[in-house]
Write a protein that holds these residues in place. Structure first.
Motif, mmCIF file in Angstrom:
data_model
loop_
_atom_site.group_PDB
_atom_site.id
_atom_site.type_symbol
_atom_site.label_atom_id
_atom_site.label_comp_id
_atom_site.label_asym_id
_atom_site.label_seq_id
_atom_site.Cartn_x
_atom_site.Cartn_y
_atom_site.Cartn_z
ATOM 1 N N ASN A 135 0.776 -1.373 -0.079
ATOM 2 C CA ASN A 135 -0.048 -0.068 -0.043
ATOM 3 C C ASN A 135 0.955 1.364 0.000
ATOM 4 O OD1 ASN A 135 0.916 0.041 2.493
ATOM 5 N ND2 ASN A 135 -0.937 -0.479 3.548
ATOM 6 N N GLN A 136 2.050 1.080 -0.132
ATOM 7 C CA GLN A 136 3.155 2.464 -0.090
ATOM 8 C C GLN A 136 3.649 2.342 -1.403
ATOM 9 O OE1 GLN A 136 3.854 4.507 2.651
ATOM 10 N NE2 GLN A 136 2.104 3.304 3.542
ATOM 11 N N GLN A 137 3.078 1.627 -2.570
ATOM 12 C CA GLN A 137 3.782 1.570 -3.886
ATOM 13 C C GLN A 137 2.768 2.122 -4.726
ATOM 14 O OE1 GLN A 137 6.815 0.784 -3.656
ATOM 15 N NE2 GLN A 137 6.364 -0.503 -1.590
ATOM 16 N N GLU A 138 3.077 3.412 -5.223
ATOM 17 C CA GLU A 138 2.444 3.887 -6.336
ATOM 18 C C GLU A 138 2.416 3.144 -7.536
ATOM 19 O OE1 GLU A 138 1.681 8.701 -7.939
ATOM 20 O OE2 GLU A 138 3.951 7.545 -8.429
ATOM 21 N N TRP A 139 3.551 2.667 -7.870
ATOM 22 C CA TRP A 139 3.475 1.916 -9.179
ATOM 23 C C TRP A 139 2.605 0.462 -9.109
ATOM 24 C CZ3 TRP A 139 4.979 -3.203 -8.585
ATOM 25 C CH2 TRP A 139 5.464 -3.834 -7.544
ATOM 26 N N SER A 141 -0.410 0.267 -7.090
ATOM 27 C CA SER A 141 -1.591 0.962 -7.229
ATOM 28 C C SER A 141 -2.157 1.227 -8.577
ATOM 29 C CB SER A 141 -2.101 1.876 -6.113
ATOM 30 O OG SER A 141 -0.986 3.065 -6.362
ATOM 31 N N GLU A 142 -1.222 2.091 -9.181
ATOM 32 C CA GLU A 142 -1.616 2.669 -10.559
ATOM 33 C C GLU A 142 -1.573 1.693 -11.597
ATOM 34 O OE1 GLU A 142 -1.592 6.613 -11.559
ATOM 35 O OE2 GLU A 142 -2.795 5.564 -10.175
ATOM 36 N N PRO A 186 11.230 7.445 -6.976
ATOM 37 C CA PRO A 186 10.285 6.768 -8.159
ATOM 38 C C PRO A 186 11.315 5.832 -8.812
ATOM 39 C CG PRO A 186 11.258 8.792 -8.739
ATOM 40 C CD PRO A 186 11.872 8.571 -7.282
ATOM 41 N N HIS A 232 2.532 9.743 -16.081
ATOM 42 C CA HIS A 232 3.403 9.834 -15.167
ATOM 43 C C HIS A 232 4.791 10.052 -16.041
ATOM 44 C CE1 HIS A 232 1.676 8.774 -11.361
ATOM 45 N NE2 HIS A 232 1.009 8.037 -12.239
ATOM 46 N N LEU A 240 7.111 6.180 -11.769
ATOM 47 C CA LEU A 240 5.883 6.136 -10.684
ATOM 48 C C LEU A 240 6.808 5.754 -9.346
ATOM 49 C CD1 LEU A 240 4.950 4.481 -13.508
ATOM 50 C CD2 LEU A 240 3.015 4.148 -11.855
ATOM 51 N N GLY A 241 6.132 6.211 -8.172
ATOM 52 C CA GLY A 241 6.612 6.403 -6.847
ATOM 53 C C GLY A 241 6.675 4.968 -6.166
ATOM 54 N N SER A 242 7.708 4.879 -5.486
ATOM 55 C CA SER A 242 7.790 3.414 -4.662
ATOM 56 C C SER A 242 8.552 3.867 -3.492
ATOM 57 C CB SER A 242 8.800 2.625 -5.557
ATOM 58 O OG SER A 242 10.263 3.297 -5.242
#
Length: 254
Positions: A135-139, A141-142, A186, A232, A240-242
């Motif tokens: 749940n901390q990984q933008e990559w 979830s996106e 990212p 992005h 993408l964020g991580s």
């Protein structure tokens, strides 16, 4: 397969300075790189350990073939195809062990780190980058949202995402002086949206989702994925964020 423009070292480029500073390879170090991949980090360590050496270990023959090509001009580096969880390392061989996202897949983490600990000299350092929870990984979830796969198909990439879990595992395995550094950087997925889509299609969260779709639905999912990647994209590519933990510890004297 990922497009030729995509490369794992490039994906993780923002994490490498954090790892380099933390491992702080000295000229006399004997270094173990756990899950070395194509050997970039191993070769870098070997070049710093000018009176020492570096061993890279990985389960992938293809990656190690690339690693040996990369290391053609590095005299004090070698590679072995093996599973670090059970490989027959010489006892107390290494003064430093590190891993860049290569320790989260251990079937029995306590047994694996205990085994690795035996290969380290008392007081030797262990440094590893591990992903924080999903749940901390933008990559995650996106990409999941784009392909309609809200579930993480395999939670092992995030098995060491909680400091309390890691602390218990490493302490039980005989490590001391644990420290955690929160690192948010990212990930780079390619120079453009099309390359980024090709780069992530082999991921299980993508391939598993697409395998459940018909041709029309697959194209729609890929269109959504391209839109996400385009959103992005910046001047130097798709990011993408991580979020990861940089974990350091020492091999106990026992």
């Amino acid at each position: 397969m990922p497009a030729p423009a995509f490369h794992y070292d490039a994906e993780l480029r923002r994490y490498q300075p954090w790892l380099r500073e933390a491992i702080a390879v000295g000229p006399d170090d004997t270094v173990l790189d756990i899950g070395c991949g194509v050997g970039t980090t191993t070769c870098e360590a070997a070049r710093l350990a000018i009176r020492g050496s570096a061993l890279g270990i990985d389960v992938s023959a293809a990656r190690l073939e690339a690693a040996r090509r990369l290391a053609a001009d590095v005299a004090n580096v070698r590679f072995e195809q093996a599973d670090a969880q059970v490989h027959d390392f010489p006892p107390a061989e290494f003064t430093l062990a590190f891993s860049r996202f290569g320790t989260m897949f251990f079937a029995d983490p306590v047994a694996a780190f205990t085994h690795l600990g035996r290969a380290l000299r008392p007081g030797a350092r262990l440094v590893q980058l591990v992903w924080q929870s999903g749940n901390q990984q933008e990559w995650l979830s996106e990409i999941s949202r784009a392909v309609g796969n809200p579930a993480v198909p395999d939670d092992s990439p995030f098995s060491l995402g909680e400091p309390a879990v890691v602390s218990e595992v490493l302490a039980t395995a005989g490590f001391t002086d644990l420290r955690f550094t929160d690192v948010a950087e990212p990930l780079w997925y390619g120079p453009d949206a099309g390359t980024a889509v090709d780069a992530v299609r082999p991921l299980r969260l993508v391939s598993d989702a697409l395998a459940q779709l018909g041709d029309v639905e697959t194209e729609r999912a890929l269109d959504r994925l391209r839109e996400v990647m385009a959103t992005h994209q910046s001047a130097d590519g798709v990011w993408l964020g991580s979020r990861a933990w940089l974990v350091t510890a020492c091999r106990g004297a026992g």
